[in-house]
Design a protein around this motif. Structure first.
Motif, short mmCIF file in Angstrom:
data_model
loop_
_atom_site.label_atom_id
_atom_site.label_comp_id
_atom_site.label_asym_id
_atom_site.label_seq_id
_atom_site.Cartn_x
_atom_site.Cartn_y
_atom_site.Cartn_z
N LYS A 293 38.36 45.52 40.82
CA LYS A 293 38.98 45.96 39.57
C LYS A 293 40.16 45.05 39.22
O LYS A 293 40.33 44.67 38.05
N ARG A 294 40.96 44.68 40.21
CA ARG A 294 42.08 43.78 39.96
C ARG A 294 41.59 42.43 39.44
O ARG A 294 42.12 41.90 38.45
N ASP A 295 40.58 41.86 40.09
CA ASP A 295 40.06 40.56 39.66
C ASP A 295 39.40 40.64 38.30
O ASP A 295 39.52 39.71 37.48
N PHE A 296 38.71 41.75 38.03
CA PHE A 296 38.04 41.90 36.74
C PHE A 296 39.07 41.99 35.61
O PHE A 296 38.92 41.36 34.56
N GLN A 297 40.12 42.76 35.81
CA GLN A 297 41.14 42.90 34.79
C GLN A 297 41.90 41.59 34.59
O GLN A 297 42.31 41.26 33.47
N ALA A 298 42.10 40.83 35.68
CA ALA A 298 42.73 39.52 35.53
C ALA A 298 41.82 38.56 34.77
O ALA A 298 42.30 37.71 34.01
N TYR A 299 40.51 38.70 34.95
CA TYR A 299 39.56 37.81 34.28
C TYR A 299 39.54 38.04 32.77
O TYR A 299 39.45 37.09 31.98
N ILE A 300 39.62 39.32 32.36
CA ILE A 300 39.55 39.63 30.93
C ILE A 300 40.93 39.78 30.31
O ILE A 300 41.04 40.25 29.18
N HIS A 301 41.97 39.34 31.01
CA HIS A 301 43.34 39.58 30.53
C HIS A 301 43.58 38.97 29.16
O HIS A 301 44.19 39.60 28.29
N ASP A 302 43.09 37.76 28.96
CA ASP A 302 43.31 37.08 27.69
C ASP A 302 42.25 37.39 26.64
O ASP A 302 42.33 36.87 25.53
N ALA A 303 41.26 38.19 27.00
CA ALA A 303 40.17 38.48 26.06
C ALA A 303 40.00 39.97 25.82
O ALA A 303 39.00 40.38 25.24
N ASP A 304 40.96 40.78 26.25
CA ASP A 304 40.78 42.23 26.13
C ASP A 304 40.78 42.68 24.67
O ASP A 304 40.04 43.59 24.29
N THR A 305 41.59 42.03 23.82
CA THR A 305 41.60 42.39 22.41
C THR A 305 40.26 42.08 21.76
O THR A 305 39.73 42.88 20.98
N GLN A 306 39.71 40.91 22.08
CA GLN A 306 38.41 40.55 21.53
C GLN A 306 37.32 41.51 22.00
O GLN A 306 36.40 41.85 21.25
N LEU A 307 37.40 41.96 23.24
CA LEU A 307 36.42 42.93 23.75
C LEU A 307 36.51 44.25 22.98
O LEU A 307 35.49 44.87 22.68
N LEU A 308 37.74 44.66 22.66
CA LEU A 308 37.92 45.90 21.89
C LEU A 308 37.34 45.76 20.49
O LEU A 308 36.62 46.65 20.02
N VAL A 309 37.62 44.65 19.84
CA VAL A 309 37.10 44.44 18.49
C VAL A 309 35.57 44.37 18.52
O VAL A 309 34.89 44.92 17.64
N GLN A 310 35.02 43.71 19.53
CA GLN A 310 33.56 43.61 19.64
C GLN A 310 32.93 44.97 19.87
O GLN A 310 31.86 45.28 19.32
N LYS A 311 33.59 45.81 20.66
CA LYS A 311 33.07 47.15 20.89
C LYS A 311 33.07 47.98 19.61
O LYS A 311 32.10 48.71 19.32
#
Length: 309
Positions: free
Chosen positions: A183-201
């Motif tokens: 979970k730590r590594d996954f959240q670090a991986y999407i840290h700079d793309a979390d906003t884009q993931l929200l908009v895509q959802k």
């Protein structure tokens, strides 16, 4: 001691494998069955950079260099920095169990060296779960953890849920620490793309449900500053019970320092219903004007009365 297991799991000298990875995985499965950990040792490469020889040894092979490990610098009075050490125990006992793979002319690999004897006790059945060779997250388990993250389920509860699916902790294939680390590594991986993931959802929900509405605004640094959304159920509830609405922002208790602004009302059963919601980075006039304007355009008209603080 020589481990005992089914002959189909054992290696033999001059046994051949098509690729080096096949041989390595075969030996790791053998270690998984009998109860010891494996680590990589000497690797010899050709002039072209291809691996010609690789050795795998028991994790308890060799000895640590000295008994004091983990030096930490401290400062003594008027003497400048000095070094102190803390004592750590070592599980190295000089075990000689190992296997060696050597490339042959046809491109495959054969077992050139094999030592099965260990000078220490192997893990019991209940302890095999904690071996490093047994602690790995396969793609299916990784997908399950990601789905739990989307559902805001923590790693501990996720670990216990997966245990119920597979029938016991021994069948999970990892410990709770691996769930935390993934979970730590996954959240670090999407840290700079979390906003884009929200908009895509939100865009995906819009494609499935045409009545779903969302809007967002960005600031001068190209970061999301405002977000508003309303689904079909909320818009339908507003058409029936939207004469009086209430909205109030929550405190900034999340790691993104965003305030959550829900628009709620009361139905004919005196129960609270949600019409829409928004997220704001700043509680200023401009942000609330934008948010209320989006609410008005989405619902089609303004409510008769608004209650807020």
């Amino acid at each position: 001691m020589v481990p005992e297991c089914d002959t189909s799991c054992k290696l033999s000298v001059v046994q051949k494998f098509d690729t080096l990875e096949d041989g390595v995985q075969f030996y790791k499965r053998y270690a998984m069955v009998v109860g010891f950990d494996v680590r990589q040792s000497t690797v010899k490469k050709s002039t072209t950079g291809e691996v010609d020889v690789r050795y795998l040894v028991c994790s308890r092979q060799g000895f640590k260099k000295g008994v004091l490990q983990g030096a930490k610098p401290i400062c003594g009075k008027d003497r400048g920095p000095k070094t102190t050490s803390r004592r750590r125990t070592s599980n190295r006992v000089g075990c000689l169990a190992r296997v060696g793979f050597r490339r042959v002319q046809d491109g495959g690999f054969i077992v050139s060296i094999l030592e099965e004897r260990h000078n220490h006790a192997l893990c019991s059945g209940n302890s095999k779960t904690f071996l490093k060779v047994n602690r790995k997250l396969d793609p299916g388990l990784q997908t399950f953890i990601v789905n739990c993250i989307w559902a805001n389920i923590g790693p501990v509860r996720c670990f216990h849920l997966y245990k119920e699916f597979v029938g016991g902790y021994n069948n999970v294939g990892a410990t709770c620490a691996e769930f935390y680390n993934f979970k730590r590594d996954f959240q670090a991986y999407i840290h700079d793309a979390d906003t884009q993931l929200l908009v895509q959802k939100l865009a995906n929900k819009k494609e499935v449900h045409s009545d779903f509405y969302y809007a967002f605004d960005i600031d001068s640094d190209n970061r999301m500053a405002r977000l508003f959304w309303a689904d079909r159920v909320g818009r339908s509830q507003f058409a029936r019970f939207g004469d009086v609405i209430c909205f109030d922002a929550t405190y900034r208790i999340n790691k993104y320092s965003l305030v959550f602004v829900p628009f709620t009302g009361v139905d004919n059963h005196k129960r609270c219903v949600t019409f829409a919601a928004g997220l704001l980075t700043k509680e200023d006039t401009e942000s609330y004007v934008w948010l209320l304007q989006q609410f008005k355009e989405t619902m089609g008209h303004s409510p008769r009365c608004i209650v807020t603080d």
